[in-house]
Design a protein around this motif. Structure first.
Motif, PDB file in Angstrom:
ATOM      1  N   ILE A   1      43.889  45.533  35.344  1.00  0.00           N
ATOM      2  CA  ILE A   1      43.543  44.169  35.060  1.00  0.00           C
ATOM      3  C   ILE A   1      43.016  43.385  36.280  1.00  0.00           C
ATOM      4  CG2 ILE A   1      44.537  44.202  32.660  1.00  0.00           C
ATOM      5  CD1 ILE A   1      46.218  42.176  33.719  1.00  0.00           C
ATOM      6  N   GLY A   2      43.499  43.729  37.258  1.00  0.00           N
ATOM      7  CA  GLY A   2      43.184  43.105  38.811  1.00  0.00           C
ATOM      8  C   GLY A   2      43.505  41.715  38.894  1.00  0.00           C
TER       9      GLY A   2
ATOM     10  N   SER B   1      46.100  33.594  35.873  1.00  0.00           N
ATOM     11  CA  SER B   1      45.888  33.895  36.895  1.00  0.00           C
ATOM     12  C   SER B   1      43.989  34.418  36.716  1.00  0.00           C
ATOM     13  CB  SER B   1      46.592  35.342  37.361  1.00  0.00           C
ATOM     14  OG  SER B   1      47.798  34.878  37.699  1.00  0.00           O
ATOM     15  N   ARG B   2      43.378  34.410  37.659  1.00  0.00           N
ATOM     16  CA  ARG B   2      41.938  34.821  37.937  1.00  0.00           C
ATOM     17  C   ARG B   2      42.110  36.412  38.149  1.00  0.00           C
ATOM     18  NH1 ARG B   2      37.313  32.098  38.645  1.00  0.00           N
ATOM     19  NH2 ARG B   2      36.654  33.581  40.414  1.00  0.00           N
ATOM     20  N   THR B   3      41.406  37.283  37.422  1.00  0.00           N
ATOM     21  CA  THR B   3      41.259  38.331  37.567  1.00  0.00           C
ATOM     22  C   THR B   3      39.765  38.856  38.310  1.00  0.00           C
ATOM     23  OG1 THR B   3      40.477  39.046  35.390  1.00  0.00           O
ATOM     24  CG2 THR B   3      42.929  39.006  35.670  1.00  0.00           C
ATOM     25  N   TYR B   4      39.681  39.971  38.659  1.00  0.00           N
ATOM     26  CA  TYR B   4      38.583  40.445  39.163  1.00  0.00           C
ATOM     27  C   TYR B   4      37.460  40.638  38.061  1.00  0.00           C
ATOM     28  CZ  TYR B   4      40.490  41.314  43.503  1.00  0.00           C
ATOM     29  OH  TYR B   4      40.981  41.158  44.783  1.00  0.00           O
ATOM     30  N   ALA B   5      38.087  40.741  36.882  1.00  0.00           N
ATOM     31  CA  ALA B   5      37.232  40.998  35.650  1.00  0.00           C
ATOM     32  C   ALA B   5      36.560  39.664  35.314  1.00  0.00           C
ATOM     33  CB  ALA B   5      37.991  41.361  34.496  1.00  0.00           C
ATOM     34  N   ASP B   6      37.313  38.710  35.445  1.00  0.00           N
ATOM     35  CA  ASP B   6      36.978  37.124  35.287  1.00  0.00           C
ATOM     36  C   ASP B   6      35.711  36.848  36.224  1.00  0.00           C
ATOM     37  OD1 ASP B   6      39.027  36.604  33.529  1.00  0.00           O
ATOM     38  OD2 ASP B   6      40.306  35.822  34.940  1.00  0.00           O
ATOM     39  N   ILE B   7      35.688  37.338  37.548  1.00  0.00           N
ATOM     40  CA  ILE B   7      34.636  36.969  38.612  1.00  0.00           C
ATOM     41  C   ILE B   7      33.499  37.825  38.214  1.00  0.00           C
ATOM     42  CG2 ILE B   7      34.036  37.494  40.699  1.00  0.00           C
ATOM     43  CD1 ILE B   7      37.078  36.901  41.677  1.00  0.00           C
ATOM     44  N   TYR B   8      33.942  39.201  37.681  1.00  0.00           N
ATOM     45  CA  TYR B   8      32.739  39.945  37.253  1.00  0.00           C
ATOM     46  C   TYR B   8      31.941  39.410  36.041  1.00  0.00           C
ATOM     47  CZ  TYR B   8      29.813  43.979  35.478  1.00  0.00           C
ATOM     48  OH  TYR B   8      29.025  44.722  35.133  1.00  0.00           O
ATOM     49  N   GLN B   9      32.669  38.733  35.106  1.00  0.00           N
ATOM     50  CA  GLN B   9      32.250  38.053  33.897  1.00  0.00           C
ATOM     51  C   GLN B   9      31.170  36.925  34.163  1.00  0.00           C
ATOM     52  OE1 GLN B   9      31.971  39.228  30.733  1.00  0.00           O
ATOM     53  NE2 GLN B   9      32.881  40.989  30.971  1.00  0.00           N
ATOM     54  N   GLU B  10      31.885  36.107  35.075  1.00  0.00           N
ATOM     55  CA  GLU B  10      31.380  34.889  35.566  1.00  0.00           C
ATOM     56  C   GLU B  10      29.656  35.405  36.293  1.00  0.00           C
ATOM     57  OE1 GLU B  10      34.017  32.910  37.971  1.00  0.00           O
ATOM     58  OE2 GLU B  10      35.146  32.541  36.313  1.00  0.00           O
ATOM     59  N   SER B  11      29.735  36.267  36.937  1.00  0.00           N
ATOM     60  CA  SER B  11      28.580  36.491  37.908  1.00  0.00           C
ATOM     61  C   SER B  11      27.548  37.172  36.786  1.00  0.00           C
ATOM     62  CB  SER B  11      28.850  37.802  38.794  1.00  0.00           C
ATOM     63  OG  SER B  11      29.139  39.015  38.075  1.00  0.00           O
TER      64      SER B  11
END
Length: 108
Positions: free
Chosen positions: A41-42, A88-98
């Motif tokens: 989940i990162g 916590s922010r995850t790499y999946a969150d960053i990807y979804q935002e992008s």
């Protein structure tokens, strides 16, 4: 990140894993499953933060108290992990935002 930082990081990781190997077998199994889940989940601060060492401290306290691992975390390991990283922010969150950002600009 210099070579000294890499070497120091490896030393810390090996010491951490030595502590994991000192746990009873049931704790080791659950810890490794939690670790795999958390890596998937990162959370961004997983490796540099205190999450994994904190879990290990928690488990060592449970062992010292004579409790079973499932007494500490419950039957659903994934739900326990999700509660740990819920803010916590995850790499999946960053990807979804992008993706959302690209999608919004495409509509305009």
């Amino acid at each position: 990140m210099g070579i000294h930082d890499i070497i120091e990081g490896k030393k810390q990781w090996r010491a951490h894993m030595a502590r994991v190997k000192a746990l009873p077998p049931d704790y080791q199994i659950v810890y490794k499953e939690m670790q795999k889940y958390l890596f998937k989940i990162g959370p961004i601060d997983l490796l540099g933060g205190s999450l994994l060492p904190g879990i290990l401290d928690f488990f060592e306290e449970g062992v010292a108290a004579g409790k079973g691992v499932l007494e500490l975390i419950g039957d659903d390991v994934a739900a326990f992990c999700d509660d740990l990283v819920k803010d916590s922010r995850t790499y999946a969150d960053i990807y979804q935002e992008s993706i959302s950002g690209k999608h919004d600009t495409a509509e305009k």
